[in-house]
Design a protein around this motif. Structure first.
Motif, PDB file in Angstrom:
ATOM      1  N   LYS A 561       1.815  28.552 -26.405  1.00  0.00           N
ATOM      2  CA  LYS A 561       2.430  29.572 -25.755  1.00  0.00           C
ATOM      3  C   LYS A 561       3.332  28.698 -24.525  1.00  0.00           C
ATOM      4  CE  LYS A 561      -1.271  32.702 -25.287  1.00  0.00           C
ATOM      5  NZ  LYS A 561      -2.609  33.405 -24.510  1.00  0.00           N
ATOM      6  N   PRO A 562       4.645  29.405 -24.441  1.00  0.00           N
ATOM      7  CA  PRO A 562       5.415  28.869 -23.648  1.00  0.00           C
ATOM      8  C   PRO A 562       5.015  28.618 -22.082  1.00  0.00           C
ATOM      9  CG  PRO A 562       6.187  31.140 -23.795  1.00  0.00           C
ATOM     10  CD  PRO A 562       4.978  30.644 -24.969  1.00  0.00           C
ATOM     11  N   VAL A 563       5.380  27.654 -21.351  1.00  0.00           N
ATOM     12  CA  VAL A 563       4.833  27.258 -20.256  1.00  0.00           C
ATOM     13  C   VAL A 563       6.305  26.764 -19.462  1.00  0.00           C
ATOM     14  CG1 VAL A 563       3.707  26.078 -18.387  1.00  0.00           C
ATOM     15  CG2 VAL A 563       2.547  26.830 -20.703  1.00  0.00           C
ATOM     16  N   TYR A 564       6.625  27.291 -18.409  1.00  0.00           N
ATOM     17  CA  TYR A 564       7.966  26.963 -17.824  1.00  0.00           C
ATOM     18  C   TYR A 564       7.656  26.387 -16.466  1.00  0.00           C
ATOM     19  CZ  TYR A 564      10.865  29.889 -20.562  1.00  0.00           C
ATOM     20  OH  TYR A 564      11.562  30.379 -21.525  1.00  0.00           O
ATOM     21  N   HIS A 565       8.367  25.461 -16.357  1.00  0.00           N
ATOM     22  CA  HIS A 565       8.406  24.475 -14.814  1.00  0.00           C
ATOM     23  C   HIS A 565       9.793  24.937 -14.062  1.00  0.00           C
ATOM     24  CE1 HIS A 565       5.363  22.111 -17.258  1.00  0.00           C
ATOM     25  NE2 HIS A 565       4.969  22.151 -16.102  1.00  0.00           N
ATOM     26  N   PHE A 566       9.598  25.601 -12.763  1.00  0.00           N
ATOM     27  CA  PHE A 566      10.820  26.118 -12.278  1.00  0.00           C
ATOM     28  C   PHE A 566      11.129  24.998 -11.292  1.00  0.00           C
ATOM     29  CE2 PHE A 566       8.321  29.750 -13.749  1.00  0.00           C
ATOM     30  CZ  PHE A 566       9.109  30.163 -14.556  1.00  0.00           C
ATOM     31  N   VAL A 567      12.486  25.318 -10.815  1.00  0.00           N
ATOM     32  CA  VAL A 567      12.778  24.247  -9.662  1.00  0.00           C
ATOM     33  C   VAL A 567      13.424  25.647  -8.701  1.00  0.00           C
ATOM     34  CG1 VAL A 567      14.778  22.666  -8.827  1.00  0.00           C
ATOM     35  CG2 VAL A 567      13.299  22.279 -10.719  1.00  0.00           C
ATOM     36  N   LEU A 568      13.019  25.939  -7.649  1.00  0.00           N
ATOM     37  CA  LEU A 568      13.458  26.812  -6.489  1.00  0.00           C
ATOM     38  C   LEU A 568      14.341  26.278  -5.680  1.00  0.00           C
ATOM     39  CD1 LEU A 568      10.038  28.558  -5.714  1.00  0.00           C
ATOM     40  CD2 LEU A 568      11.652  28.795  -7.727  1.00  0.00           C
TER      41      LEU A 568
END
Length: 802
Positions: A561-568
């Motif tokens: 499954k895709p897992v995203y890592h975000f930069v805010l």
């Protein structure tokens, strides 16, 4: 009689050569400036006036917000569903067209170009807009995929003198053949649409009708005759409220009149608009310049009234009436203005190309000789003749012949008061323009030099496409062989302007509650390449891209499954209820299809125009995009760019090399402000020069009137400096009065202008001080030239009686 008046006027012009030259020169420059501005304003006001159905066309503006709250976000973006749904639901809508501009690589035989003005539109385009085909059938030219209509200049570019109809152009990186099905004239310079290619919208295969969210297109509607726009707008709002019920978001569409888009809309279009406030500013500057030129004429005419007093006295004695004298002097004024108009038309013809470059417009030379423009020039001459010549004519025609012929006539106090008032008014205008120019220039400098939170110097941008993605690692490796290449990154948008709209929520918020946010797909090198500042957590890595797109990996079973890592950015973290440090590791979602965790927070940076506040932004991993950003050291720029070009042509021979610096893209966002600032500098300088010209003429006349007084003072031992100051003192006092009057007006006007910027400079006190000192220095320098020359004359010669 008219012949006699004409001879008298010419004799008077020759006798008072300096005053005549000043008046003609001042009026010519003033009228030239006004006519140039009038050409520009007329062009802007005429936008789309050739559109026969323009009053019945409206543009659809989408507004949305999620149940998480916040303000509605509006923009010129629609999904393809809007056109088809609204046309079916609302009987007031006769037709609809979907449009978008997508840069495309176009090739034909050995010719290969990247075309920025490549527009896609429905076949109904020709039903709405008055752009007829010169060849081809408008009903079928865009009906079906892989069809394209060319403008005449584009056809010559690719086919020369050969008939383009039925020819095939290879479009896009996949070199898909498009059939040329039509030919049309080049888009008018006053059109909202300026394209070189018009391709069928069905070529995009974007005809989905299941969502309002894939909003990447412009939509225009043609309404039936007699349709009430407010009533239709109310029906649209009610319909959309019902459509979005229970879907966790509010969506509405504003119907904006097509004829108001260019000058009044706050939303972007296919062609950069011009704010109506800038039109008012330029019209005001033109009027002020004309007022200064007229003021100079009135001042010099009334000041010279003593010299013509005996002429008037003799004419009255031999039977000339007041009316006859009045119209004689008005005739002289009109003749002088007519000469100035003819000269100003010549000046306009000579400087129009340079003005076009300055204003970034294509105002045709033929526009100068249109009946409307020539009538305007003649009307201006008549108005100036009446306004500028009326008062002097009235004064001269009222002279008493007995007093005049006895030599007892002197200029009246009322005439002197008028001249002083006009001088003050001219300098009020000059001070106002100087302060305005200073503050506009300061704001533009603030825009150019503001620390935006990212580095735009020494970063170049190259076009990317799907064909290059497979060679991206190889391309990066080849570029990095040059020691002056620091880093590279692919992205959907550079930090100059990020427009992608998404929604987000944290894990506490229910799925139906979302917050609107800007988003940008990036790779692992984006933060370093753009110089963004991490204040918490870490940036993205190559593994983060693999986790977000497991299907792209060589061994797909390793991640299911895709897992995203975000930069805010800081604003997005704050909107989700976290501080930068608290956000790290928190779970969040983008569009529900992108679950993941916050990995880093960057310091807020301006990714929109400085007209807008910083909004929430999410950077998420995705190795695709329209742009390749390359950071270089800034050393050996020419050699580095040559290396990039050679490498590009070797690695991507089928893709044109079109490099742009980020700083150029940034400056392009403020093109209208830059143009306004440049135009203001030019015409402010003209206004000040005209005021000084009039002041020089008046000071010359004042010195001539006091020549005997100067001679006596010099005989008694007065030094030249003292005499020059004596002659200049009155003018300096008038300039100081003008400064006091002008400052509040300038402060108010510039404060209103600066309100349009969220991030703006300050109006410091020293700006006004510098402007005041400049005016005093200019006044002193202008007046002192004549004052010193008069003071240096031989006093014995000055004291001789006639």
């Amino acid at each position: 009689m008219i012949k006699n008046w004409f001879r008298t006027a010419l004799r008077n012009f020759r006798k008072n050569g300096m005053a005549t030259a000043i008046n003609i020169f001042g009026l010519t420059i003033g009228l030239s400036s006004c006519l140039l501005i009038a050409l520009f304003i007329r062009h802007e006001l005429s936008y789309d006036d050739f559109e026969v159905r323009g009053p019945r066309i409206v543009r659809s503006i989408m507004g949305y917000r999620f149940d998480g709250g916040g303000e509605m976000r509006y923009g010129n973006f629609n999904s393809t569903k809007v056109a088809t749904t609204f046309k079916r639901v609302f009987p007031e809508i006769e037709s609809a067209v979907r449009m978008t501009v997508r840069p495309r690589i176009v090739s034909y035989q050995e010719k290969l170009f990247t075309e920025d003005k490549f527009m896609f539109a429905d076949s109904s385009f020709f039903l709405l807009f008055s752009m007829p085909l010169t060849m081809g059938n408008p009903n079928t030219a865009l009906s079906g995929p892989k069809k394209v209509v060319l403008t005449e200049s584009t056809a010559r570019k690719y086919f020369g003198a050969v008939d383009p109809m039925g020819k095939l152009l290879r479009i896009g990186t996949d070199s898909v053949d498009y059939l040329v099905t039509g030919l049309m004239k080049d888009c008018p310079s006053n059109s909202q649409f300026k394209f070189d290619f018009l391709a069928s919208f069905s070529s995009l295969y974007a005809n989905q009708e299941d969502t309002y969210w894939d909003a990447n297109y412009g939509t225009f509607f043609l309404l039936h005759e007699g349709t009430s726009l407010p009533a239709l707008q109310a029906k649209v709002t009610a319909f959309m409220k019902n459509e979005m019920k229970g879907k966790g978001a509010e969506v509405n569409f504003l119907l904006e009149p097509f004829t108001r888009v260019h000058l009044y809309s706050e939303y972007e279009g296919f062609e950069p608009g011009t704010s109506i406030s800038y039109i008012y500013i330029l019209a005001g500057v033109a009027l002020l310049i004309l007022v200064i030129a007229c003021g100079t004429y009135i001042n010099l005419s009334t000041a010279r009234s003593v010299d013509r007093a005996r002429e008037v006295g003799v004419r009255k004695v031999i039977g000339a009436g007041k009316g006859q004298l009045f119209w004689q002097f008005i005739g002289e004024s009109f003749l002088l203005c007519l000469i100035a108009v003819v000269l100003s038309l010549v000046v306009v013809l000579l400087v129009l190309p340079a003005f076009n470059h300055l204003a970034d417009r294509q105002l045709p030379l033929s526009g100068v000789f249109t009946p409307v423009f020539l009538s305007l020039a003649l009307l201006t001459a008549m108005v100036v003749a009446l306004l500028a010549g009326g008062y002097p004519a009235l004064v001269l025609s009222r002279f008493h012949p007995v007093k005049v012929l006895k030599g007892a006539f002197r200029n009246t106090r009322s005439g002197q008061a008028l001249r002083q008032s006009l001088i003050v008014f001219q300098f009020v205008i000059s001070v106002f323009l100087i302060v305005s120019t200073f503050i506009m220039g300061r704001q533009l400098s603030f825009i150019r030099n503001k620390k935006l939170g990212y580095e735009r110097d020494h970063v170049v941008e190259l076009p990317m496409n799907r064909k290059l993605l497979g060679q991206l690692d190889y391309l990066k490796a080849e570029f990095k062989q040059n020691a002056d290449v620091v880093s590279l990154s692919t992205c959907a948008s550079s930090p100059v302007q990020i427009q992608g709209g998404y929604n987000m929520r944290n894990d506490v918020m229910p799925p139906g509650q979302q917050m609107s946010v800007f988003g940008n797909p990036i790779d692992e090198d984006y933060i370093a390449t753009c110089g963004l500042q991490l204040i918490a957590g870490q940036g993205l890595t190559e593994q983060d891209l693999k986790d977000a797109h497991p299907g792209d990996q060589a061994v797909p079973d390793t991640v299911t499954k895709p897992v995203y890592h975000f930069v805010l950015n800081e604003t997005a973290a704050r909107e989700l209820g976290w501080s930068p440090q608290e956000a790290i590791g928190k779970r969040m979602y983008m569009d529900e299809s992108r679950p993941g965790y916050v990995k880093g927070v960057v310091k807020d940076f301006n990714f929109e125009s400085l007209h807008n506040p910083i909004k929430g932004l999410v950077l998420f991993p995705q190795q695709r995009g329209d742009r390749l950003l390359v950071r270089v050291t800034g050393q050996h720029i020419a050699a580095t760019l040559d290396f990039l070009q050679a490498t590009w042509k070797r690695v991507a021979p089928g893709i044109p090399y079109e490099l742009r610096f980020l700083d150029e893209n940034y400056q392009r966002m403020y093109a209208s402000e830059q143009r306004l600032g440049t135009v203001m500098n030019l015409f402010s300088g003209i206004a000040i020069a005209l005021a000084c010209l009039g002041l020089f003429g008046l000071s010359s006349y004042a010195a001539k009137q006091r020549v005997k007084e100067i001679g006596i003072r010099k005989v008694l031992g007065a030094p030249v400096g003292h005499l020059a100051l004596l002659l200049s003192k009155n003018f300096i006092q008038l300039a100081m009065v003008a400064i006091v009057i002008a400052f509040p007006f300038a402060m108010w006007a510039m404060n209103k202008w600066l309100q349009d910027f969220v991030y703006r400079t300050t109006m410091d006190w020293w700006i006004f001080m510098i402007a005041g000192v400049m005016v005093i220095v200019i006044t002193l320098a202008t007046v002192s030239i004549q004052a010193i020359r008069t003071a240096m004359l031989n006093p014995i010669k000055n004291l001789k009686e006639e």
